[in-house]
Design a protein around this motif. Sequence first.
Motif, PDB file in Angstrom:
ATOM      1  N   PHE A  64       0.822  -1.209   0.000  1.00  0.00           N
ATOM      2  CA  PHE A  64       0.000   0.000   0.000  1.00  0.00           C
ATOM      3  C   PHE A  64       0.857   1.261   0.000  1.00  0.00           C
ATOM      4  N   ILE A  65       1.924   1.243   0.789  1.00  0.00           N
ATOM      5  CA  ILE A  65       2.819   2.402   0.827  1.00  0.00           C
ATOM      6  C   ILE A  65       3.478   2.598  -0.529  1.00  0.00           C
ATOM      7  N   ALA A  66       3.959   1.507  -1.130  1.00  0.00           N
ATOM      8  CA  ALA A  66       4.646   1.592  -2.418  1.00  0.00           C
ATOM      9  C   ALA A  66       3.726   2.134  -3.500  1.00  0.00           C
ATOM     10  N   VAL A  67       2.474   1.665  -3.512  1.00  0.00           N
ATOM     11  CA  VAL A  67       1.553   2.069  -4.573  1.00  0.00           C
ATOM     12  C   VAL A  67       1.024   3.482  -4.351  1.00  0.00           C
ATOM     13  N   PHE A  68       0.477   3.750  -3.175  1.00  0.00           N
ATOM     14  CA  PHE A  68      -0.227   5.013  -2.972  1.00  0.00           C
ATOM     15  C   PHE A  68       0.706   6.212  -2.888  1.00  0.00           C
ATOM     16  N   SER A 172       0.758   8.806 -16.711  1.00  0.00           N
ATOM     17  CA  SER A 172      -0.651   8.544 -16.462  1.00  0.00           C
ATOM     18  C   SER A 172      -1.118   9.264 -15.202  1.00  0.00           C
ATOM     19  N   SER A 173      -2.434   9.295 -15.006  1.00  0.00           N
ATOM     20  CA  SER A 173      -3.013   9.918 -13.816  1.00  0.00           C
ATOM     21  C   SER A 173      -2.842   8.992 -12.611  1.00  0.00           C
ATOM     22  N   PRO A 174      -2.942   9.525 -11.388  1.00  0.00           N
ATOM     23  CA  PRO A 174      -2.781   8.662 -10.205  1.00  0.00           C
ATOM     24  C   PRO A 174      -3.765   7.507 -10.141  1.00  0.00           C
ATOM     25  N   ILE A 175      -5.015   7.737 -10.536  1.00  0.00           N
ATOM     26  CA  ILE A 175      -6.020   6.667 -10.469  1.00  0.00           C
ATOM     27  C   ILE A 175      -5.668   5.535 -11.434  1.00  0.00           C
ATOM     28  N   LEU A 176      -5.336   5.914 -12.674  1.00  0.00           N
ATOM     29  CA  LEU A 176      -4.962   4.891 -13.649  1.00  0.00           C
ATOM     30  C   LEU A 176      -3.662   4.200 -13.260  1.00  0.00           C
ATOM     31  N   SER A 177      -2.722   4.969 -12.709  1.00  0.00           N
ATOM     32  CA  SER A 177      -1.454   4.375 -12.276  1.00  0.00           C
ATOM     33  C   SER A 177      -1.682   3.335 -11.189  1.00  0.00           C
ATOM     34  N   ALA A 178      -2.568   3.651 -10.247  1.00  0.00           N
ATOM     35  CA  ALA A 178      -2.885   2.692  -9.174  1.00  0.00           C
ATOM     36  C   ALA A 178      -3.536   1.446  -9.745  1.00  0.00           C
ATOM     37  N   ALA A 179      -4.474   1.634 -10.694  1.00  0.00           N
ATOM     38  CA  ALA A 179      -5.160   0.487 -11.292  1.00  0.00           C
ATOM     39  C   ALA A 179      -4.176  -0.388 -12.062  1.00  0.00           C
ATOM     40  N   PHE A 180      -3.310   0.236 -12.853  1.00  0.00           N
ATOM     41  CA  PHE A 180      -2.323  -0.534 -13.619  1.00  0.00           C
ATOM     42  C   PHE A 180      -1.348  -1.272 -12.703  1.00  0.00           C
ATOM     43  N   THR A 181      -0.912  -0.594 -11.643  1.00  0.00           N
ATOM     44  CA  THR A 181       0.063  -1.199 -10.735  1.00  0.00           C
ATOM     45  C   THR A 181      -0.533  -2.382  -9.991  1.00  0.00           C
ATOM     46  N   PHE A 182      -1.744  -2.200  -9.448  1.00  0.00           N
ATOM     47  CA  PHE A 182      -2.394  -3.308  -8.748  1.00  0.00           C
ATOM     48  C   PHE A 182      -2.695  -4.451  -9.714  1.00  0.00           C
ATOM     49  N   GLY A 183      -3.076  -4.106 -10.949  1.00  0.00           N
ATOM     50  CA  GLY A 183      -3.339  -5.137 -11.947  1.00  0.00           C
ATOM     51  C   GLY A 183      -2.103  -5.965 -12.252  1.00  0.00           C
TER      52      GLY A 183
END
Length: 268
Positions: A64-68, A172-183
């Motif tokens: 969570f720390i790494a992604v957010f 990319s935007s933060p929302i898309l970056s989070a989605a791509f990273t978690f994916g």
Amino acid sequence: MRAISWVAINVFKESVRDRVPYNLVLFAVLLISSSYLIGQLTAGQDVKIIKDLGLAATAVFGLFIAVFIGIGLVSKEVERRSIYGLLAKPISRPQFVVGKYAGLVLTLAVNVAVMTAATYAVLAYMTWMQSETFKAAWEAPGVDPRMLKAVVLTFMELMLVTAIALFFSTFSSPILSAAFTFGLYIVGHFNADLKNFDRIVESRPAVWLARGVYHLVPDLSAFDVKTEVVHGLPVAAGYMAATIGYGAAYITALVLAAVVIFSKRDFK
């Protein structure tokens, strides 16, 4: 090197001022501590449960720390338009990107160290409370230094996830970056299954796509040795070295790709 260090230290200071890492680490430490109470409910399995929960909490909350924080390393500076002031200083774009990555890795290192220390503190208390006869039935010592192998590979995995988040953050935007990273994180943990996808699906295009994803996406399951460590099974030094080298190669490629993309962006 001085410019990279300056950026990294500023990222670390900003992360320290941010309440998100503190809240996540505090919650993880509480979870690790509560694992002692949970372990008391299962006679003979308490040490295993404490180790398993401690290592799992370190991995999950570190993720969570790494992604957010990672998804905003670059995009946040662009949205705030503070990127113009930073790049006006004697800092090149590659130094800026590498410094951002190094700062978050430093933040992760401190947080992982705190959670690891909390896990060992609970295990030390558990070891001190039990009799020698009871401890003789354990598969591995309570305070087992071999747990550090799992911690090292978990930290390497978090460094790789951070590099993925940084890569997406450059365009990319933060929302898309989070989605791509978690994916990619989820796919990476099931990546080994894609190698034998032809045994499940007969469609050749689907098999070729699965094989392409298999070779492109890092195999994150290779960094998970928690089961072996908890049950006292050996983790070979050669495996540790190969896995660390594997992660370092992907991290280098992702950071270099992030540098190239960010260097070509036009902020005018």
